[in-house]
Design a protein around this motif. Sequence first.
Motif, PDB file in Angstrom:
ATOM      1  N   SER A 224      39.868   4.971 -38.932  1.00 54.88           N
ATOM      2  CA  SER A 224      38.936   4.029 -39.556  1.00 54.88           C
ATOM      3  C   SER A 224      38.458   4.427 -40.948  1.00 54.88           C
ATOM      4  CB  SER A 224      37.727   3.804 -38.631  1.00 54.88           C
ATOM      5  OG  SER A 224      37.022   5.023 -38.386  1.00 54.88           O
ATOM      6  N   GLY A 235      34.342   7.097 -41.311  1.00 54.55           N
ATOM      7  CA  GLY A 235      34.870   6.413 -40.150  1.00 54.55           C
ATOM      8  C   GLY A 235      33.760   5.693 -39.409  1.00 54.55           C
ATOM      9  N   TRP A 236      34.144   4.947 -38.383  1.00 51.00           N
ATOM     10  CA  TRP A 236      33.135   4.238 -37.599  1.00 51.00           C
ATOM     11  C   TRP A 236      32.168   5.222 -36.960  1.00 51.00           C
ATOM     12  CZ3 TRP A 236      37.669   1.203 -35.029  1.00 51.00           C
ATOM     13  CH2 TRP A 236      38.171   0.269 -35.951  1.00 51.00           C
TER      14      TRP A 236
END
Length: 248
Positions: A224, A235-236
């Motif tokens: 991500s 990232g998430w």
Amino acid sequence: MSFGDPNNPYGQQPQQPQGQPGYGYPQQAPQGVPPQGGYGYPQQGQPAYGAVPPQAPGTLQANNGYINVAGLGTVQVATMGRRFGARLIDGAIIGVLYFILSSVVFAGAFSAANDIKDCSGIDPLSPSYQTCVNEAATQAGEAAGGIFAAFFGGLLILSLATLLYEWLMIAFVGATVGKMALGLKVVKENTGQVPGIGGGFIRWIIPMVGAFLCGIGQILVYLSPFFDNSGKLQGWHDRAAGTLVVKK
């Protein structure tokens, strides 16, 4: 006889009024009044020529991979190549631990299988043969139960070890062994400090939840950062925990 200045027949030097600078020098401001700047000097409240104005925390500089983090100053955002390398090192460490635990489980399984009675040398028509078969069946059931218990126990220990390794090291140190080896650190975006217990757990649990979807969710979480349009490569799991991965 002197041929000096006719306007100064006695050769005396002119006196400057006290407190007044000579021609060509910057004027001094009266006491209590801030200077307004002269030629070559910055005006009050204006940065000097060539100086870089300070940036607010979290500001990414001109897409060059550097970001201003509170408490750390200007640091470089970790590249995905380094993060992937750190993940490989951590995976190798977990893999070695898994191999050791699996070896212990299989060694116990083979040992239990070897202890099962062999009834092949007994006359099938004799009463002792049936007794031997019953005992062998009981031993086989116990061995199977022991194997399953050892297998799931090993998985539990491995999961716990992975949790403690990833969670606590990120929480208190800001880096796993792989990240340390490649000079990376996970920090809170708003403070520059290590994530702490809460941030470290959130950052760990999101990929683990994704792992239940046949591992596809976990892979998407780790990929991500490529989808982050801000340039911070968050990232998430980083966004949820409010963290950044930077180069030390």
